[in-house]
Scaffold this motif. Structure first.
Motif, PDB file in Angstrom:
ATOM      1  N   ASP A 104     -55.650 -24.288  24.826  1.00  0.00           N
ATOM      2  CA  ASP A 104     -54.203 -24.187  25.077  1.00  0.00           C
ATOM      3  C   ASP A 104     -53.924 -23.954  26.566  1.00  0.00           C
ATOM      4  N   LEU A 105     -54.736 -23.093  27.178  1.00  0.00           N
ATOM      5  CA  LEU A 105     -54.524 -22.791  28.600  1.00  0.00           C
ATOM      6  C   LEU A 105     -54.671 -24.056  29.450  1.00  0.00           C
ATOM      7  N   VAL A 106     -55.743 -24.800  29.176  1.00  0.00           N
ATOM      8  CA  VAL A 106     -56.031 -25.995  29.974  1.00  0.00           C
ATOM      9  C   VAL A 106     -54.940 -27.058  29.740  1.00  0.00           C
ATOM     10  N   ALA A 107     -54.520 -27.202  28.490  1.00  0.00           N
ATOM     11  CA  ALA A 107     -53.464 -28.180  28.184  1.00  0.00           C
ATOM     12  C   ALA A 107     -52.156 -27.768  28.864  1.00  0.00           C
ATOM     13  N   SER A 108     -51.897 -26.458  28.912  1.00  0.00           N
ATOM     14  CA  SER A 108     -50.633 -26.000  29.525  1.00  0.00           C
ATOM     15  C   SER A 108     -50.607 -26.265  31.026  1.00  0.00           C
ATOM     16  N   ARG A 109     -51.779 -26.501  31.620  1.00  0.00           N
ATOM     17  CA  ARG A 109     -51.839 -26.814  33.058  1.00  0.00           C
ATOM     18  C   ARG A 109     -51.806 -28.323  33.309  1.00  0.00           C
ATOM     19  N   GLY A 110     -51.489 -29.087  32.299  1.00  0.00           N
ATOM     20  CA  GLY A 110     -51.237 -30.516  32.491  1.00  0.00           C
ATOM     21  C   GLY A 110     -52.443 -31.417  32.308  1.00  0.00           C
ATOM     22  N   HIS A 111     -53.556 -30.891  31.803  1.00  0.00           N
ATOM     23  CA  HIS A 111     -54.747 -31.737  31.618  1.00  0.00           C
ATOM     24  C   HIS A 111     -54.713 -32.410  30.244  1.00  0.00           C
ATOM     25  N   ARG A 112     -55.336 -33.591  30.202  1.00  0.00           N
ATOM     26  CA  ARG A 112     -55.398 -34.305  28.932  1.00  0.00           C
ATOM     27  C   ARG A 112     -56.684 -33.877  28.225  1.00  0.00           C
ATOM     28  N   ILE A 113     -56.546 -33.211  27.090  1.00  0.00           N
ATOM     29  CA  ILE A 113     -57.721 -32.648  26.437  1.00  0.00           C
ATOM     30  C   ILE A 113     -57.829 -33.198  25.023  1.00  0.00           C
ATOM     31  N   GLU A 114     -59.049 -33.633  24.682  1.00  0.00           N
ATOM     32  CA  GLU A 114     -59.237 -34.310  23.402  1.00  0.00           C
ATOM     33  C   GLU A 114     -60.503 -33.744  22.744  1.00  0.00           C
ATOM     34  N   SER A 150     -70.333 -17.460  38.294  1.00  0.00           N
ATOM     35  CA  SER A 150     -71.088 -18.070  39.405  1.00  0.00           C
ATOM     36  C   SER A 150     -71.683 -19.402  38.970  1.00  0.00           C
ATOM     37  N   GLN A 151     -72.012 -19.523  37.677  1.00  0.00           N
ATOM     38  CA  GLN A 151     -72.524 -20.801  37.170  1.00  0.00           C
ATOM     39  C   GLN A 151     -71.430 -21.859  37.259  1.00  0.00           C
ATOM     40  N   ALA A 152     -70.208 -21.483  36.876  1.00  0.00           N
ATOM     41  CA  ALA A 152     -69.108 -22.457  36.927  1.00  0.00           C
ATOM     42  C   ALA A 152     -68.854 -22.895  38.373  1.00  0.00           C
ATOM     43  N   LEU A 153     -68.971 -21.951  39.302  1.00  0.00           N
ATOM     44  CA  LEU A 153     -68.751 -22.315  40.711  1.00  0.00           C
ATOM     45  C   LEU A 153     -69.831 -23.273  41.202  1.00  0.00           C
ATOM     46  N   LEU A 154     -71.072 -23.023  40.808  1.00  0.00           N
ATOM     47  CA  LEU A 154     -72.125 -23.946  41.272  1.00  0.00           C
ATOM     48  C   LEU A 154     -72.015 -25.283  40.545  1.00  0.00           C
ATOM     49  N   HIS A 197     -66.948 -21.820  29.147  1.00  0.00           N
ATOM     50  CA  HIS A 197     -65.698 -21.045  29.148  1.00  0.00           C
ATOM     51  C   HIS A 197     -65.202 -20.865  30.590  1.00  0.00           C
ATOM     52  N   SER A 198     -66.136 -20.542  31.484  1.00  0.00           N
ATOM     53  CA  SER A 198     -65.739 -20.378  32.889  1.00  0.00           C
ATOM     54  C   SER A 198     -65.420 -21.737  33.519  1.00  0.00           C
ATOM     55  N   LEU A 199     -66.241 -22.746  33.203  1.00  0.00           N
ATOM     56  CA  LEU A 199     -66.069 -24.048  33.868  1.00  0.00           C
ATOM     57  C   LEU A 199     -64.738 -24.702  33.515  1.00  0.00           C
ATOM     58  N   ILE A 200     -64.339 -24.639  32.254  1.00  0.00           N
ATOM     59  CA  ILE A 200     -63.111 -25.345  31.868  1.00  0.00           C
ATOM     60  C   ILE A 200     -61.902 -24.697  32.559  1.00  0.00           C
ATOM     61  N   LYS A 201     -61.952 -23.373  32.719  1.00  0.00           N
ATOM     62  CA  LYS A 201     -60.833 -22.703  33.411  1.00  0.00           C
ATOM     63  C   LYS A 201     -60.825 -23.061  34.899  1.00  0.00           C
ATOM     64  N   LEU A 203     -57.882 -25.658  37.471  1.00  0.00           N
ATOM     65  CA  LEU A 203     -57.135 -25.358  38.705  1.00  0.00           C
ATOM     66  C   LEU A 203     -56.895 -26.630  39.523  1.00  0.00           C
ATOM     67  N   TYR A 204     -57.603 -27.712  39.152  1.00  0.00           N
ATOM     68  CA  TYR A 204     -57.535 -28.950  39.947  1.00  0.00           C
ATOM     69  C   TYR A 204     -56.521 -29.936  39.373  1.00  0.00           C
ATOM     70  N   ASP A 205     -56.344 -31.058  40.070  1.00  0.00           N
ATOM     71  CA  ASP A 205     -55.390 -32.080  39.636  1.00  0.00           C
ATOM     72  C   ASP A 205     -55.724 -32.526  38.220  1.00  0.00           C
ATOM     73  N   PRO A 206     -54.718 -33.033  37.493  1.00  0.00           N
ATOM     74  CA  PRO A 206     -54.949 -33.352  36.084  1.00  0.00           C
ATOM     75  C   PRO A 206     -56.213 -34.169  35.821  1.00  0.00           C
ATOM     76  N   LEU A 207     -56.977 -33.694  34.856  1.00  0.00           N
ATOM     77  CA  LEU A 207     -58.241 -34.304  34.475  1.00  0.00           C
ATOM     78  C   LEU A 207     -58.142 -34.749  33.033  1.00  0.00           C
ATOM     79  N   ARG A 208     -59.121 -35.558  32.637  1.00  0.00           N
ATOM     80  CA  ARG A 208     -59.264 -35.873  31.222  1.00  0.00           C
ATOM     81  C   ARG A 208     -60.518 -35.127  30.747  1.00  0.00           C
ATOM     82  N   ILE A 209     -60.350 -34.218  29.809  1.00  0.00           N
ATOM     83  CA  ILE A 209     -61.489 -33.421  29.343  1.00  0.00           C
ATOM     84  C   ILE A 209     -61.705 -33.697  27.856  1.00  0.00           C
ATOM     85  N   THR A 210     -62.914 -34.122  27.499  1.00  0.00           N
ATOM     86  CA  THR A 210     -63.238 -34.363  26.091  1.00  0.00           C
ATOM     87  C   THR A 210     -64.237 -33.299  25.646  1.00  0.00           C
TER      88      THR A 210
END
Ligand code: ASP
Ligand code: CP
Length: 341
Positions: free
Chosen positions: A202-212, A134-138, A172-176, A180-187
């Motif tokens: 690995d999960l987030v990278a497999s969904r096409g996001h740029r993670i650093e 619920s925190q990630a949703l808010l 953990h909840s927020l990054i997942k 679900l959204y269009d490719p983001l850049r996450i640092t």
């Protein structure tokens, strides 16, 4: 969406967008301009076996604002778990009393175990270092509202998650959810030993996001849209970690200097709270108080409409809200806070 909310894994883009829309419809009620009684007669069981201010009180207030009432227990000492009662028995008993249950517990997986013994909707209010859906949703609702205000789009946004990414369940909840959204850049920036679990990266990278991953905040973040900082979850440390951890160094401090010199005028600052304001903690410096980029109290306010949306959806009254609205009759101040809005 399943009839429980235990993890964001049970959500997809469609169910998240639905919750964002329902939360927006709850705003006049959350802002105390209108009232509804759609949950009249319903009872929430609020079971908190770990410290909480926001989650416990805002779930409680959200249920009441929908017309329901709340029964709660706080801490192990005042529940029969102190007498050795199992999660299974507690769950079955509570299901006979309540129409929805929110639970926070120090053990990862415990809320799912509790939910397995009941058909009454169960919401995970935080299970150890596991999740806090619920925190990630808010948080997502806050990013969406802030971006609308700033004329930005989530697509392609640059989001920094910093602090304790190992034990911080909100990230953990927020990054997942973000994945679900269009490719983001996450640092990701965390002190050594408190990095984000690799399976989530690995999960987030497999969904096409740029993670650093970076090892400090001492670099350029000029294109940053959101800095989401977190508290060091010392209560989850082993004794060994407690002895060796010296506190957050300046390299991980989010303060006015970082925002003014490394970010931009439109970077927003979020934190699930509580921020640790004891000397040496400094996950989020108090010198940002009053700065409009500090979104933390708008974020806590957003907990009410989002948690109302979660209840309304799980209990199937989300389509009844508009038919049931009346104006409030009591005095409501025109603005809630003083310094920070
Ligand atoms: N309140 C949040 C949680 O319970 C974050 C924190 O405690 O640092 O996960
Ligand atoms: N953000 C959050 O979960 O706050 P509490 O621990 O105060 O509930």
């Amino acid at each position: 969406m399943s009839h429980h909310l235990l993890t964001v894994d049970s959500l997809n883009r469609e169910s998240v967008d639905h919750l964002l829309r329902v939360a927006a419809r709850m705003e006049p009620i959350a802002q105390r301009r209108q009232v509804t009684r759609v949950l009249e007669g319903a009872v929430l069981g609020n079971l908190f076996f770990e410290a909480s201010t926001r989650t416990r009180v805002s779930f409680n207030a959200a249920f009441c604002r929908l017309g329901g009432s709340v029964c709660d227990t706080t801490g192990f000492t005042f529940s029969s778990m102190a007498k050795g009662e199992s999660l299974y028995d507690t769950s079955r008993v509570m299901s006979g009393y309540c129409d929805a249950i929110v639970m926070r517990h120090p053990d990862q997986g415990s809320v799912a175990e509790f939910a397995a013994a009941t058909n009454v909707p169960v919401i995970n209010g935080g299970d150890g270092p596991g999740e806090h859906p619920s925190q990630a949703l808010l948080d997502l609702y806050t990013i969406d509202k802030e971006f609308q205000r700033l004329g930005k789009s989530l697509s392609g946004a640059h989001i920094l998650l910093t602090g304790d990414l190992k034990y911080g369940r909100t990230v953990h909840s927020l990054i997942k959810l973000l994945s679900l959204y269009d490719p983001l850049r996450i640092t990701l920036v965390s002190p050594p030993g408190l990095e984000m679990p690799s399976k989530l990266i690995d999960l987030v990278a497999s969904r096409g996001h740029r993670i650093e991953q970076r090892d400090s905040l001492a670099s350029d973040f000029a294109d940053l849209d959101v800095v989401y900082t977190t508290r060091i979850q010392k209560e989850r440390f082993t004794d060994e970690m407690n002895e060796s951890f010296q506190g957050l160094s300046d390299d991980f401090m989010v303060n006015r200097d970082f925002l003014d010199h490394r970010c931009s005028q439109s970077t927003i600052v979020m934190h699930p709270l509580p921020r640790d304001s004891r000397p040496g903690a400094n996950d989020l410096n108090l010198d940002l108080n009053g700065d409009p980029r500090l979104a933390i109290f708008r974020q806590t306010d957003n907990g009410i409409p989002m948690r109302m949306a979660i209840f309304a959806t799980l209990l199937n009254v989300d389509k009844l809200i508009e038919q049931d609205l009346r104006p409030v009759r009591w005095y409501v101040p025109s603005q809630i806070g003083t310094l920070d809005r």
